[in-house]
Design a protein around this motif. Structure first.
Motif, PDB file in Angstrom:
ATOM      1  N   ILE A  20       0.848  -1.197   0.000  1.00 36.07           N
ATOM      2  CA  ILE A  20       0.000   0.000   0.000  1.00 36.07           C
ATOM      3  C   ILE A  20       0.883   1.247   0.000  1.00 36.07           C
ATOM      4  N   ALA A  21       1.910   1.261   0.826  1.00 33.27           N
ATOM      5  CA  ALA A  21       2.824   2.406   0.883  1.00 33.27           C
ATOM      6  C   ALA A  21       3.509   2.617  -0.464  1.00 33.27           C
ATOM      7  N   GLU A  22       3.914   1.535  -1.101  1.00 33.05           N
ATOM      8  CA  GLU A  22       4.575   1.630  -2.410  1.00 33.05           C
ATOM      9  C   GLU A  22       3.623   2.169  -3.467  1.00 33.05           C
ATOM     10  N   VAL A  23       2.399   1.700  -3.464  1.00 31.61           N
ATOM     11  CA  VAL A  23       1.409   2.155  -4.444  1.00 31.61           C
ATOM     12  C   VAL A  23       1.120   3.650  -4.254  1.00 31.61           C
ATOM     13  N   LEU A  24       0.936   4.080  -3.016  1.00 30.62           N
ATOM     14  CA  LEU A  24       0.650   5.492  -2.760  1.00 30.62           C
ATOM     15  C   LEU A  24       1.812   6.408  -3.123  1.00 30.62           C
ATOM     16  N   ARG A  26       3.590   6.060  -5.849  1.00 35.76           N
ATOM     17  CA  ARG A  26       3.762   6.062  -7.306  1.00 35.76           C
ATOM     18  C   ARG A  26       3.522   7.459  -7.878  1.00 35.76           C
ATOM     19  N   PRO A  27       4.224   7.761  -8.970  1.00 31.65           N
ATOM     20  CA  PRO A  27       4.095   9.093  -9.587  1.00 31.65           C
ATOM     21  C   PRO A  27       2.649   9.483  -9.946  1.00 31.65           C
ATOM     22  N   LYS A  28       1.813   8.516 -10.287  1.00 29.86           N
ATOM     23  CA  LYS A  28       0.439   8.870 -10.687  1.00 29.86           C
ATOM     24  C   LYS A  28      -0.359   9.500  -9.545  1.00 29.86           C
ATOM     25  N   PHE A  29       0.083   9.316  -8.297  1.00 26.83           N
ATOM     26  CA  PHE A  29      -0.594   9.916  -7.159  1.00 26.83           C
ATOM     27  C   PHE A  29       0.058  11.220  -6.700  1.00 26.83           C
ATOM     28  N   ALA A  30       1.187  11.571  -7.297  1.00 23.24           N
ATOM     29  CA  ALA A  30       1.927  12.761  -6.869  1.00 23.24           C
ATOM     30  C   ALA A  30       1.096  14.039  -7.003  1.00 23.24           C
ATOM     31  N   GLY A  31       0.225  14.090  -7.986  1.00 25.41           N
ATOM     32  CA  GLY A  31      -0.587  15.288  -8.190  1.00 25.41           C
ATOM     33  C   GLY A  31      -1.705  15.453  -7.178  1.00 25.41           C
ATOM     34  N   ARG A  37       0.483  14.156   3.239  1.00 27.31           N
ATOM     35  CA  ARG A  37      -0.838  13.519   3.204  1.00 27.31           C
ATOM     36  C   ARG A  37      -0.690  12.001   3.085  1.00 27.31           C
ATOM     37  N   ARG A  38       0.239  11.540   2.261  1.00 26.71           N
ATOM     38  CA  ARG A  38       0.474  10.099   2.113  1.00 26.71           C
ATOM     39  C   ARG A  38       0.883   9.492   3.454  1.00 26.71           C
ATOM     40  N   HIS A  39       1.776  10.153   4.169  1.00 31.86           N
ATOM     41  CA  HIS A  39       2.200   9.669   5.489  1.00 31.86           C
ATOM     42  C   HIS A  39       1.039   9.668   6.470  1.00 31.86           C
ATOM     43  N   GLU A  40       0.204  10.689   6.398  1.00 33.36           N
ATOM     44  CA  GLU A  40      -0.962  10.760   7.274  1.00 33.36           C
ATOM     45  C   GLU A  40      -1.930   9.597   7.002  1.00 33.36           C
ATOM     46  N   ILE A  41      -2.174   9.322   5.738  1.00 36.99           N
ATOM     47  CA  ILE A  41      -3.048   8.195   5.369  1.00 36.99           C
ATOM     48  C   ILE A  41      -2.487   6.889   5.904  1.00 36.99           C
ATOM     49  N   LEU A  42      -1.206   6.681   5.723  1.00 34.99           N
ATOM     50  CA  LEU A  42      -0.582   5.442   6.195  1.00 34.99           C
ATOM     51  C   LEU A  42      -0.614   5.339   7.719  1.00 34.99           C
ATOM     52  N   GLU A  43      -0.419   6.456   8.417  1.00 30.39           N
ATOM     53  CA  GLU A  43      -0.497   6.443   9.878  1.00 30.39           C
ATOM     54  C   GLU A  43      -1.911   6.125  10.351  1.00 30.39           C
ATOM     55  N   LEU A  44      -2.924   6.732   9.712  1.00 29.10           N
ATOM     56  CA  LEU A  44      -4.316   6.457  10.079  1.00 29.10           C
ATOM     57  C   LEU A  44      -4.682   5.004   9.814  1.00 29.10           C
ATOM     58  N   LEU A  45      -4.261   4.499   8.670  1.00 29.11           N
ATOM     59  CA  LEU A  45      -4.526   3.102   8.327  1.00 29.11           C
ATOM     60  C   LEU A  45      -3.857   2.168   9.320  1.00 29.11           C
ATOM     61  N   SER A  46      -2.616   2.436   9.629  1.00 27.25           N
ATOM     62  CA  SER A  46      -1.863   1.611  10.571  1.00 27.25           C
ATOM     63  C   SER A  46      -2.516   1.591  11.947  1.00 27.25           C
ATOM     64  N   ALA A  47      -2.949   2.759  12.402  1.00 27.58           N
ATOM     65  CA  ALA A  47      -3.567   2.857  13.729  1.00 27.58           C
ATOM     66  C   ALA A  47      -4.942   2.197  13.769  1.00 27.58           C
TER      67      ALA A  47
END
Length: 113
Positions: A20-24, A26-31, A37-47
């Motif tokens: 999931i971290a690798e997919v998020l 990816r360049p297609k999500f950079a925009g 925000r990506r780190h925040e999503i991963l932290e929320l998901l993890s918690a």
């Protein structure tokens, strides 16, 4: 994520989290996703997740990389896997586990107020 938590349990393994971290990243999500925000999503998901480490190797999926999701479902005692991946969807149902697109899941269970 709140709806998924309200309707059940989110299960994660180290392998699934890493993908999931690798997919998020990816360049297609950079925009649409900043690094913060990506780190925040991963932290929320993890918690929000229950962490499970699969012990049984599964080789049922035609895409070997996707077996990690089946292994996680098996280890977590999951009743459903939510995915848009056709390699997983074609297995529905797998060992009694429903494999559904997120929209189909929402259609079955509706929204939680």
């Amino acid at each position: 994520m709140a709806l998924a938590r309200a309707l059940g349990t989110i299960a994660l393994s180290q392998d699934v989290y890493a993908e999931i971290a690798e997919v998020l990243a990816r360049p297609k999500f950079a925009g649409v996703l900043t690094d913060d925000r990506r780190h925040e999503i991963l932290e929320l998901l993890s918690a929000a997740a229950v962490w499970v480490e699969p012990r049984e190797v599964v080789r049922d999926c035609r895409d070997p990389k996707d077996n990690r999701y089946l292994e996680l479902a098996l280890a977590a005692g999951a009743t459903a896997i939510l995915s848009g991946d056709s390699d997983l969807l074609v297995l529905h149902p797998w060992r009694g586990v429903r494999i559904l697109r997120p929209a189909a899941f929402l259609g079955q269970f509706g929204t939680v107020s």
